[in-house]
Design a protein around this motif. Structure first.
Motif, PDB file in Angstrom:
ATOM      1  N   ARG A   7       0.839  -1.197   0.000  1.00 43.34           N
ATOM      2  CA  ARG A   7       0.000   0.000   0.000  1.00 43.34           C
ATOM      3  C   ARG A   7       0.877   1.250   0.000  1.00 43.34           C
ATOM      4  O   ARG A   7       1.798   1.387   0.785  1.00 43.34           O
ATOM      5  CB  ARG A   7      -0.922   0.017   1.215  1.00 43.34           C
ATOM      6  CG  ARG A   7      -1.968  -1.095   1.173  1.00 43.34           C
ATOM      7  CD  ARG A   7      -2.851  -1.071   2.405  1.00 43.34           C
ATOM      8  NE  ARG A   7      -3.667   0.146   2.456  1.00 43.34           N
ATOM      9  CZ  ARG A   7      -4.508   0.410   3.452  1.00 43.34           C
ATOM     10  NH1 ARG A   7      -4.619  -0.446   4.475  1.00 43.34           N
ATOM     11  NH2 ARG A   7      -5.220   1.509   3.440  1.00 43.34           N
ATOM     12  N   ASP A  56      -0.479  -5.710  -0.281  1.00 41.62           N
ATOM     13  CA  ASP A  56      -1.832  -5.695  -0.836  1.00 41.62           C
ATOM     14  C   ASP A  56      -1.872  -6.325  -2.233  1.00 41.62           C
ATOM     15  O   ASP A  56      -2.718  -6.003  -3.057  1.00 41.62           O
ATOM     16  CB  ASP A  56      -2.405  -4.292  -0.868  1.00 41.62           C
ATOM     17  CG  ASP A  56      -1.732  -3.388  -1.902  1.00 41.62           C
ATOM     18  OD1 ASP A  56      -0.664  -3.777  -2.428  1.00 41.62           O
ATOM     19  OD2 ASP A  56      -2.285  -2.320  -2.209  1.00 41.62           O
ATOM     20  N   LYS A 103      -3.699  -3.406  -4.608  1.00 43.10           N
ATOM     21  CA  LYS A 103      -4.971  -3.134  -3.931  1.00 43.10           C
ATOM     22  C   LYS A 103      -5.841  -4.396  -3.825  1.00 43.10           C
ATOM     23  O   LYS A 103      -7.058  -4.343  -3.898  1.00 43.10           O
ATOM     24  CB  LYS A 103      -5.738  -2.010  -4.632  1.00 43.10           C
ATOM     25  CG  LYS A 103      -5.006  -0.666  -4.591  1.00 43.10           C
ATOM     26  CD  LYS A 103      -5.858   0.433  -5.187  1.00 43.10           C
ATOM     27  CE  LYS A 103      -5.127   1.784  -5.106  1.00 43.10           C
ATOM     28  NZ  LYS A 103      -5.926   2.886  -5.676  1.00 43.10           N
TER      29      LYS A 103
END
Length: 429
Positions: free
Chosen positions: A23, A34, A75
């Motif tokens: 992140r 992530d 993400k």
């Protein structure tokens, strides 16, 4: 062109690799991993489709590949799954694994399908490897391998009634009179070189009738067009055996009758178990009450078959034998049907690789080489800029005895070791 056999190669999609990502957002210190998972590779699926009648398309295209899975993204976004590849074939197609010769699937009915090659699993992103000790895993799992197979497609016609007999005895003429089919008809042998199909409508029912190209003596051993088309008789429910009762080409009707049945028997007992009606064709060329026909009729009936005098070109006796065929089909439909049995391909056994975890060690010129399926997957998952990831790869190699194997064939400090396509210098700890 009628094509009833083809060989193709199929390859499923490779699984997408997991993502290594962290992140990177304002006001989020120590954001953590992530990286999302990779997508699954596409499967290769065979499906029967009523709109197809031949395997001709497979003569021109030999390789079929499903789509690879997409790599994972940041993400925690998963990669897209690879699209499955659906290969459509005519109903009645048997799919055979070339390597083992075993049947993978018999696609009889419209819509029948199966997965012939599974796509590789998607690799896990680095978000999956975070734990209390390892807060920032800098590696991810690579996608699963694709599967490659060579398969043979063999089509067997699906017909209710099969017309059998020597060449030029009148099978094509009978088919054209009885149905709307328009087969090539001429007065020479092997006019029919591919099976023809037609639909017979009689009373309040209908059935599919196939004109099987003329058989000759030795057909079960490959003579003439025999082996190519005997297989099409396997799936017919009943047979109409057309015999030239006039002997117009100098052959003996009784001898012809016996020779064709000997070919059926030699090919397989199953063909001889099928109900068989005998059409004594070209009856208009001889006296129906004469000794020649009566002798043939008596001989055939003594063997348990019904004989129908017929002359296909003038439509004499055609209705009677078609009515008898419809009656036989009705009787068969009231009985449980015996399914074809095969020694089936074992997908679990074929997909299981007992040597998956084994590491091969050998020397190539002055370089010591290591390779193996699981080693390749771990290698592809390794981040060579991350000490922890490299340490995991080395421990895996050492734990599986690969270094000891190399030492047995002469590995010494300072020698070069190649793992897949990565080379490093060996040093003793």
């Amino acid at each position: 062109m009628f094509v009833d056999r083809a060989k193709i190669s199929i390859k499923s999609g490779k699984g997408g690799n997991g993502s290594v990502s962290f992140r990177r957002e304002p006001f989020v210190p120590e954001g953590g991993p992530d990286g999302g998972d990779g997508g699954k590779g596409g499967d290769v699926i065979f499906m029967a489709d009523n709109n197809l009648r031949t395997l001709m398309d497979f003569r021109y295209k030999k390789k079929y590949e499903a789509e690879n899975g997409q790599d994972g993204m940041k993400k925690k976004k998963f990669g897209k799954n690879g699209e499955d590849l659906i290969i459509k074939v005519p109903p009645g197609t048997v799919v055979i694994d070339e390597e083992t010769g075993l049947v993978m699937k018999d696609l009889i009915n419209n819509g029948d399908s199966f997965v012939a090659a599974k796509g590789g699993k998607g690799g896990k992103g680095n978000v999956n490897f975070k734990n209390s000790v390892r807060q920032a895993p800098n590696f991810a799992e690579s996608g699963g391998f694709s599967q490659t197979r060579t398969v043979i497609l063999e089509m067997k016609l699906l017909a209710d009634v099969g017309l059998i007999g020597f060449p030029n005895v009148g099978k094509s003429t009978l088919l054209s009179i009885a149905t709307s089919a328009n087969p090539k008809i001429a007065n020479y042998h092997f006019t029919t070189i591919t099976p023809n199909l037609g639909v017979v409508e009689i009373f309040n029912t209908s059935f599919v009738m196939a004109d099987i190209p003329g058989l000759i003596e030795g057909a079960h051993q490959g003579a003439g067009l025999g082996l190519d088309f005997l297989k099409h008789i396997e799936r017919t429910k009943i047979l109409i055996h057309v015999v030239d009762i006039s002997g117009s080409e100098g052959r003996d009707p009784i001898s012809d009758f016996d020779k064709i049945n000997n070919e059926l028997s030699s090919y397989g007992e199953k063909l001889m178990k099928k109900p068989q009606l005998v059409a004594a064709n070209k009856i208009d060329m001889i006296d129906e009450d004469g000794e020649e026909y009566q002798q043939f009729k008596s001989y055939v009936e003594d063997k348990g078959y019904r004989v129908f005098p017929m002359s296909a070109p003038i439509n004499q006796g055609v209705h009677e034998i078609l009515a008898a065929a419809a009656s036989e089909l009705y009787k068969l439909e009231q009985e449980p049907q015996e399914e074809e049995t095969y020694e089936l391909f074992d997908f679990d056994k074929a997909d299981y690789d007992p040597n998956y975890r084994e590491i091969n060690a050998y020397k190539e010129n002055d370089i010591y080489v290591l390779n193996g399926k699981q080693l390749e997957k771990i290698f592809n998952s390794t981040n060579f800029n991350d000490l922890g990831s490299l340490r995991y790869l080395y421990k895996y190699i050492e734990k599986n005895g690969a270094i000891d194997k190399l030492k047995e064939i002469g590995l010494e400090e300072g020698d070069t070791i190649r793992v897949i396509d990565y080379e490093f210098e060996y040093t003793e700890e």
